[in-house]
Design a protein around this motif. Structure first.
Motif, PDB file in Angstrom:
ATOM      1  N   GLN A  23       0.825  -1.209   0.000  1.00  0.00           N
ATOM      2  CA  GLN A  23       0.000   0.000   0.000  1.00  0.00           C
ATOM      3  C   GLN A  23       0.858   1.257   0.000  1.00  0.00           C
ATOM      4  OE1 GLN A  23      -3.269   0.325  -0.560  1.00  0.00           O
ATOM      5  NE2 GLN A  23      -3.160  -1.887  -0.936  1.00  0.00           N
ATOM      6  N   CYS A  24       2.012   1.196   0.651  1.00  0.00           N
ATOM      7  CA  CYS A  24       2.942   2.335   0.610  1.00  0.00           C
ATOM      8  C   CYS A  24       3.383   2.604  -0.821  1.00  0.00           C
ATOM      9  CB  CYS A  24       4.162   2.051   1.487  1.00  0.00           C
ATOM     10  SG  CYS A  24       3.849   2.125   3.268  1.00  0.00           S
ATOM     11  N   ILE A  25       3.698   1.532  -1.553  1.00  0.00           N
ATOM     12  CA  ILE A  25       4.101   1.692  -2.947  1.00  0.00           C
ATOM     13  C   ILE A  25       2.953   2.254  -3.771  1.00  0.00           C
ATOM     14  CG2 ILE A  25       4.810   0.447  -5.023  1.00  0.00           C
ATOM     15  CD1 ILE A  25       6.346  -1.472  -3.204  1.00  0.00           C
ATOM     16  N   ALA A  26       1.752   1.733  -3.550  1.00  0.00           N
ATOM     17  CA  ALA A  26       0.582   2.219  -4.280  1.00  0.00           C
ATOM     18  C   ALA A  26       0.354   3.702  -4.011  1.00  0.00           C
ATOM     19  CB  ALA A  26      -0.651   1.403  -3.890  1.00  0.00           C
ATOM     20  N   THR A  27       0.535   4.115  -2.777  1.00  0.00           N
ATOM     21  CA  THR A  27       0.361   5.533  -2.416  1.00  0.00           C
ATOM     22  C   THR A  27       1.397   6.404  -3.103  1.00  0.00           C
ATOM     23  OG1 THR A  27      -0.598   4.963  -0.268  1.00  0.00           O
ATOM     24  CG2 THR A  27       0.332   7.174  -0.501  1.00  0.00           C
ATOM     25  N   ALA A  28       2.654   5.964  -3.091  1.00  0.00           N
ATOM     26  CA  ALA A  28       3.721   6.729  -3.742  1.00  0.00           C
ATOM     27  C   ALA A  28       3.439   6.903  -5.230  1.00  0.00           C
ATOM     28  CB  ALA A  28       5.058   6.044  -3.526  1.00  0.00           C
ATOM     29  N   ILE A  29       2.941   5.846  -5.871  1.00  0.00           N
ATOM     30  CA  ILE A  29       2.633   5.916  -7.304  1.00  0.00           C
ATOM     31  C   ILE A  29       1.433   6.820  -7.560  1.00  0.00           C
ATOM     32  CG2 ILE A  29       1.836   4.564  -9.283  1.00  0.00           C
ATOM     33  CD1 ILE A  29       3.502   2.223  -8.125  1.00  0.00           C
ATOM     34  N   LYS A  30       0.389   6.656  -6.775  1.00  0.00           N
ATOM     35  CA  LYS A  30      -0.827   7.450  -6.957  1.00  0.00           C
ATOM     36  C   LYS A  30      -0.556   8.939  -6.756  1.00  0.00           C
ATOM     37  CE  LYS A  30      -5.608   7.872  -5.332  1.00  0.00           C
ATOM     38  NZ  LYS A  30      -6.636   7.318  -4.397  1.00  0.00           N
ATOM     39  N   GLN A  31       0.281   9.256  -5.774  1.00  0.00           N
ATOM     40  CA  GLN A  31       0.573  10.658  -5.461  1.00  0.00           C
ATOM     41  C   GLN A  31       1.789  11.192  -6.216  1.00  0.00           C
ATOM     42  OE1 GLN A  31       0.879  11.035  -1.182  1.00  0.00           O
ATOM     43  NE2 GLN A  31      -1.234  10.370  -0.832  1.00  0.00           N
ATOM     44  N   GLN A  32       2.351  10.368  -7.093  1.00  0.00           N
ATOM     45  CA  GLN A  32       3.524  10.762  -7.880  1.00  0.00           C
ATOM     46  C   GLN A  32       4.678  11.238  -6.992  1.00  0.00           C
ATOM     47  OE1 GLN A  32       4.126  10.577 -11.524  1.00  0.00           O
ATOM     48  NE2 GLN A  32       2.649   9.028 -10.882  1.00  0.00           N
ATOM     49  N   LYS A  33       4.909  10.477  -5.917  1.00  0.00           N
ATOM     50  CA  LYS A  33       6.017  10.755  -5.013  1.00  0.00           C
ATOM     51  C   LYS A  33       7.228   9.916  -5.403  1.00  0.00           C
ATOM     52  CE  LYS A  33       3.439  13.364  -2.294  1.00  0.00           C
ATOM     53  NZ  LYS A  33       3.657  14.825  -2.148  1.00  0.00           N
TER      54      LYS A  33
END
Length: 257
Positions: A23-33
């Motif tokens: 989920q951390c990876i998914a968040t980073a991708i979704k937020q373009q971090k």
């Protein structure tokens, strides 16, 4: 004790499960971090306290998960309610991670291993996850080739960059090249693809769950791992004593309130 970010042996750790890390990876991708997802075990802690660049690297990490059952056991001694699933090693994480990457359409770049090994691992992963978008580059390159390696990564535009060149080389490489890396999640993956390719035997998972995996690895690679498993832990004894003193001190302060 409710567990969020904790400190063990002088380092900070996020006791996340595989699902939480995905989920951390998914968040980073979704937020373009651009997040570094690192890990700690006894070997990395030994290096951390002796290598300034390792300390600089971990300061830049957004997530630092547990990769070693001894840290779970030590955390429990100190009063943290840590669970086995909060110890995440790539032998256990690689397939859930690749399954999610295939399902979500994430592009994965793996940098590391000897020539041919990472390519073989990627082939096996594509066979298991046909939708997986993955490419690799071996980790045996000279300093003069670094610009070309960075260009190869940039051209693929990975969401997930896995760097598996062993400690501390992989951490130093990420630290030195971070400004040129645009992947959303940058992972330090060690010998992950060596296990997938089968060039290093995978320890029985019951040994991983019980904290005995190091014995299997030592038996499999005695020359490379003898110092890591038989000598380095002794250097951590002063840090263990400090943790115990801090635990006693906290207890005394609590009792007097």
């Amino acid at each position: 004790m409710i567990v969020s970010r904790i400190t063990l042996l002088g380092v900070v750790i996020d006791p996340f499960s595989i699902d939480h890390l995905n989920q951390c990876i998914a968040t980073a991708i979704k937020q373009q971090k651009r997040w570094i997802i690192a890990n700690h075990n006894l070997h990395s802690i030994y290096l951390y306290h002796r290598d300034q660049k390792m300390r600089q690297f971990y300061k830049k990490a957004h997530v630092i998960h547990i990769d070693g059952m001894p840290l779970i056991y030590w955390g429990r001694i100190l009063g943290y309610k840590l669970k086995r699933e909060q110890r995440v090693t790539y032998v256990d994480w690689i397939h859930p991670l690749m399954a999610m990457a295939a399902a979500e359409g994430w592009r994965v770049f793996y940098l590391g291993s000897k020539p041919g090994v990472a390519a073989l691992a990627a082939k096996r992963l594509r066979q298991r996850y046909p939708a997986l978008q993955i490419t690799t580059r071996d980790g045996y390159f000279q300093a003069d080739d670094n610009t070309a390696v960075l260009a190869e990564i940039a051209n693929f535009r990975p969401h997930v960059l896995m760097v598996g060149m062993g400690m501390p080389r992989q951490e130093r490489w990420i630290l030195e090249n971070l400004e040129h890396l645009s992947a959303n999640a940058i992972l330090t993956a060690g010998a992950c693809f060596d296990y997938v390719a089968g060039v290093i035997p995978t320890p029985p998972r019951w040994m991983g769950r019980t904290g005995l995996e190091w014995l299997y690895r030592l038996y499999s690679e005695p020359r490379r791992l003898a110092r890591r498993y038989l000598l380095e832990p002794w250097a951590l004894l002063p840090l263990m004593a400090h943790d115990l003193w801090q635990m006693v001190w906290r207890g005394r302060n609590f009792d007097t309130q």
